[in-house]
Design a protein around this motif. Structure first.
Motif, mmCIF file in Angstrom:
data_model
loop_
_atom_site.group_PDB
_atom_site.id
_atom_site.type_symbol
_atom_site.label_atom_id
_atom_site.label_comp_id
_atom_site.label_asym_id
_atom_site.label_seq_id
_atom_site.Cartn_x
_atom_site.Cartn_y
_atom_site.Cartn_z
ATOM 1 N N GLY A 160 -4.551 -27.217 -5.198
ATOM 2 C CA GLY A 160 -3.402 -27.980 -4.094
ATOM 3 C C GLY A 160 -2.596 -28.712 -5.253
ATOM 4 O O GLY A 160 -1.562 -29.357 -5.086
ATOM 5 N N ASN A 161 -2.389 -27.924 -6.250
ATOM 6 C CA ASN A 161 -1.129 -28.441 -7.845
ATOM 7 C C ASN A 161 -0.546 -26.973 -7.786
ATOM 8 O O ASN A 161 -0.957 -25.667 -7.386
ATOM 9 C CB ASN A 161 -1.460 -28.772 -8.331
ATOM 10 C CG ASN A 161 -2.569 -30.148 -8.280
ATOM 11 O OD1 ASN A 161 -1.720 -31.069 -7.884
ATOM 12 N ND2 ASN A 161 -3.922 -30.402 -8.813
ATOM 13 N N ILE A 162 1.049 -27.417 -8.390
ATOM 14 C CA ILE A 162 1.055 -25.944 -8.872
ATOM 15 C C ILE A 162 1.507 -25.853 -9.681
ATOM 16 O O ILE A 162 0.901 -27.036 -11.143
ATOM 17 C CB ILE A 162 3.604 -26.848 -8.752
ATOM 18 C CG1 ILE A 162 3.649 -26.913 -7.315
ATOM 19 C CG2 ILE A 162 4.453 -25.068 -9.432
ATOM 20 C CD1 ILE A 162 4.743 -27.027 -7.128
ATOM 21 N N GLU A 163 1.208 -25.144 -10.838
ATOM 22 C CA GLU A 163 0.753 -24.721 -11.524
ATOM 23 C C GLU A 163 1.468 -23.947 -12.737
ATOM 24 O O GLU A 163 1.710 -23.797 -13.953
ATOM 25 C CB GLU A 163 -0.219 -23.117 -11.989
ATOM 26 C CG GLU A 163 -1.580 -23.619 -11.987
ATOM 27 C CD GLU A 163 -3.045 -23.784 -13.579
ATOM 28 O OE1 GLU A 163 -2.090 -23.757 -14.229
ATOM 29 O OE2 GLU A 163 -3.147 -24.527 -12.739
ATOM 30 N N MET A 210 -0.017 -21.297 -7.380
ATOM 31 C CA MET A 210 -0.632 -23.211 -6.656
ATOM 32 C C MET A 210 -2.301 -22.254 -7.451
ATOM 33 O O MET A 210 -3.221 -21.182 -7.431
ATOM 34 C CB MET A 210 -0.917 -22.573 -5.640
ATOM 35 C CG MET A 210 1.236 -22.984 -5.188
ATOM 36 S SD MET A 210 0.766 -23.431 -2.721
ATOM 37 C CE MET A 210 0.204 -25.021 -2.827
ATOM 38 N N ASN A 211 -2.580 -23.838 -7.298
ATOM 39 C CA ASN A 211 -4.243 -23.535 -8.159
ATOM 40 C C ASN A 211 -4.694 -24.914 -7.581
ATOM 41 O O ASN A 211 -4.186 -26.221 -7.566
ATOM 42 C CB ASN A 211 -4.502 -23.828 -9.153
ATOM 43 C CG ASN A 211 -6.245 -23.792 -10.193
ATOM 44 O OD1 ASN A 211 -6.897 -24.136 -9.058
ATOM 45 N ND2 ASN A 211 -5.867 -24.240 -11.184
ATOM 46 N N CYS A 238 -6.055 -22.324 -1.972
ATOM 47 C CA CYS A 238 -5.583 -23.301 -2.397
ATOM 48 C C CYS A 238 -4.548 -24.766 -2.179
ATOM 49 O O CYS A 238 -3.465 -24.990 -2.179
ATOM 50 C CB CYS A 238 -5.061 -22.527 -4.260
ATOM 51 S SG CYS A 238 -3.376 -21.774 -3.542
ATOM 52 N N VAL A 298 -3.342 -30.851 -0.724
ATOM 53 C CA VAL A 298 -1.920 -30.916 -1.765
ATOM 54 C C VAL A 298 -1.524 -32.215 -1.800
ATOM 55 O O VAL A 298 -1.674 -33.200 -1.432
ATOM 56 C CB VAL A 298 -1.150 -29.556 -0.418
ATOM 57 C CG1 VAL A 298 0.344 -30.015 -1.224
ATOM 58 C CG2 VAL A 298 -1.218 -29.017 0.561
ATOM 59 N N HIS A 299 -1.736 -32.314 -2.593
ATOM 60 C CA HIS A 299 -1.867 -32.957 -4.218
ATOM 61 C C HIS A 299 -0.109 -33.483 -4.407
ATOM 62 O O HIS A 299 0.223 -33.295 -5.900
ATOM 63 C CB HIS A 299 -2.692 -32.930 -5.697
ATOM 64 C CG HIS A 299 -4.460 -32.632 -4.544
ATOM 65 N ND1 HIS A 299 -4.655 -33.424 -4.032
ATOM 66 C CD2 HIS A 299 -4.154 -31.105 -4.795
ATOM 67 C CE1 HIS A 299 -5.866 -32.462 -4.157
ATOM 68 N NE2 HIS A 299 -5.638 -31.300 -4.669
ATOM 69 N N LEU A 355 3.123 -32.112 -4.418
ATOM 70 C CA LEU A 355 3.778 -31.538 -4.660
ATOM 71 C C LEU A 355 5.840 -30.870 -4.637
ATOM 72 O O LEU A 355 5.989 -32.174 -3.521
ATOM 73 C CB LEU A 355 3.712 -29.644 -4.028
ATOM 74 C CG LEU A 355 2.435 -29.477 -4.097
ATOM 75 C CD1 LEU A 355 1.998 -27.833 -3.773
ATOM 76 C CD2 LEU A 355 2.253 -29.368 -5.175
ATOM 77 N N ASN A 373 7.640 -34.277 -3.323
ATOM 78 C CA ASN A 373 5.957 -35.075 -3.700
ATOM 79 C C ASN A 373 5.021 -35.296 -1.965
ATOM 80 O O ASN A 373 5.423 -36.349 -1.891
ATOM 81 C CB ASN A 373 6.290 -36.819 -3.728
ATOM 82 C CG ASN A 373 5.488 -37.339 -4.875
ATOM 83 O OD1 ASN A 373 4.367 -36.361 -5.144
ATOM 84 N ND2 ASN A 373 4.668 -38.328 -4.580
ATOM 85 N N ARG A 421 2.961 -34.335 0.245
ATOM 86 C CA ARG A 421 0.607 -34.564 0.237
ATOM 87 C C ARG A 421 0.106 -34.063 1.603
ATOM 88 O O ARG A 421 0.473 -34.169 2.172
ATOM 89 C CB ARG A 421 0.607 -35.801 0.141
ATOM 90 C CG ARG A 421 0.859 -36.363 -1.520
ATOM 91 C CD ARG A 421 -0.220 -38.049 -1.685
ATOM 92 N NE ARG A 421 0.611 -37.856 -3.524
ATOM 93 C CZ ARG A 421 -0.154 -37.577 -4.366
ATOM 94 N NH1 ARG A 421 -1.165 -36.949 -4.314
ATOM 95 N NH2 ARG A 421 0.289 -38.387 -5.095
#
Ligand SMILES: Nc1ncnc2c1ncn2[C@@H]1O[C@H](COP(=O)(O)OP(=O)(O)O)[C@@H](O)[C@H]1O
Ligand SMILES: [Mg+2]
Length: 355
Positions: free
Chosen positions: A210-213, A207-208, A40, A19-20, A22, A8, A10
């Protein structure tokens, strides 16, 4: 060697979170590539692992140790950047020896480690040269040599090949991969180049913003993308995606009113549903069979030797076709385009998730 666990994590710069939250587990010895478009958050994430950037929230572990508050030099990590930052007035040997000298290692041990790294990286004949007398690829190898003499627990790479020309990039890609096969040091490698990601990774993290796609082995991401973003990002040339609407009866209606009869290959719908229909350029064929996408007008033909890339227009939309049959094609030709039902991808029009 060590595993890396992000829980988690950030990162905010002021009020802006980049970065949200991860979470990611990297196994000991694994070669993980973080890939995604510029901005990203790849470098930020890597720098948080290295300790060069504070973590706003969450936990980073190396092995079993939480390293959130550990300074970079205590993390036993070696990092290689795009700019090699070699000492210009020092020889290759001195450049590689420097960090060990600073750490007060015995002279014989330093000499041994430098000699071994030089041998692995094919730098032995260059040990007495200065960086100015080296090619770009040789300098990048010295930068890697400087990293491996320290036998770190982790290797972190941030776009190390971006400054090299195309041919050298391909060569260095294979060298880094070979180095990893030899040393098996846990590695996190950042790139915006999906070809580097595909060719080098055990596992890719897409990554996209700041999130993992999606996380997966290279061919998993290629065969089974879970979103339109991953589908368009992984694979070169990129997947074609036609925007349209599914109607009952397996009809896919394009904005210009054109229709593709998908029959049972389409997801069943009771009412019209906006969607994207994806197909990779290498899966489009002029040979009869499967689903008929329409008649294509050839606009551009780019022979590349083993294959020919064509830009064609179908129902007002541009598609890329990658042809390996060497069938002679000229600009202006009208050709049917077909695809096997199993080669089609469907994406929800609102969420862009795979249907
Ligand atoms: N020191 C900083 N201050 C403010 N914003 C930053 C800083 N460093 C990076 N950013 C922002 O964080 C986001 C992610 O940047 P970065 O991790 O460098 O992306 P990438 O490496 O994927 O190109 C970008 O929007 C960037 O502008
Ligand atoms: Mg970056």
């Amino acid at each position: 060697m060590a595993s890396i666990t992000l829980d988690n994590v950030r990162k905010s710069y002021g009020a802006l979170e980049v970065v949200h939250g991860l979470s990611l587990d990297i196994a000991e010895g694994e070669f993980t590539v973080l890939v995604g478009p510029s901005g990203c958050g790849k470098s930020t994430l890597l720098r948080m692992i290295a300790g060069l950037e504070d973590i706003t929230d969450g936990t980073v572990r190396v092995g079993d140790t939480v390293v959130n508050d550990l300074p970079p030099r205590k993390r036993d990590i070696a990092m290689v950047f795009q700019s090699y930052a070699l000492y210009p007035h020092k020889s290759v040997r001195k450049n590689m020896a420097f960090s060990l000298e600073m750490a007060g290692a015995p002279k014989t041990e330093i000499a041994e480690k430098v000699a071994r790294a030089a041998e692995i990286l094919d730098l032995t004949p260059l040990l007495d040269r200065k960086p100015a007398a080296l090619s770009g690829g040789q300098r990048q190898r010295v930068a890697m040599g400087r990293a491996i003499v320290r036998s770190p627990k982790l290797f972190l790479f941030d776009e190390p090949l971006s400054n090299l020309d195309a041919k050298l990039r391909v060569q260095m890609r294979a060298e880094i991969k070979e180095l990893h096969q030899r040393l098996r040091t846990t590695t996190v490698y950042v790139t915006h180049d999906q070809v580097e990601a595909m060719t080098m990774a055990d596992r890719i993290v897409v990554m996209n913003a700041g999130n993992i796609e999606q996380i997966g082995a290279p061919m998993e991401l290629y065969d089974d993308p879970q979103s339109r973003f991953v589908a368009e990002f992984i694979g070169s040339p990129a997947m074609n995606i036609l925007d349209g609407t599914f109607h009952p009866g397996g009809r896919f209606v394009l904005p210009d009113g054109g229709e593709i009869a998908l029959g049972g290959a389409a997801p069943a719908v009771d009412s019209p549903r906006k969607a994207g229909l994806g197909v990779r350029p290498e899966n489009l064929s002029h040979e009869p069979g499967g689903i008929v996408l329409g008649t294509a007008r050839v606009r551009v033909v780019e022979p590349m030797g083993s294959e020919t890339l064509m830009t064609v227009t179908v129902g007002g939309r541009s598609l890329l076709v990658l042809d390996r049959t060497r069938r002679p094609v000229a600009v202006g030709d009208a050709l049917p385009v077909h695809a096997a039902p199993g080669d089609l991808f469907f994406f929800d029009g609102k969420t862009d998730r795979r249907i």
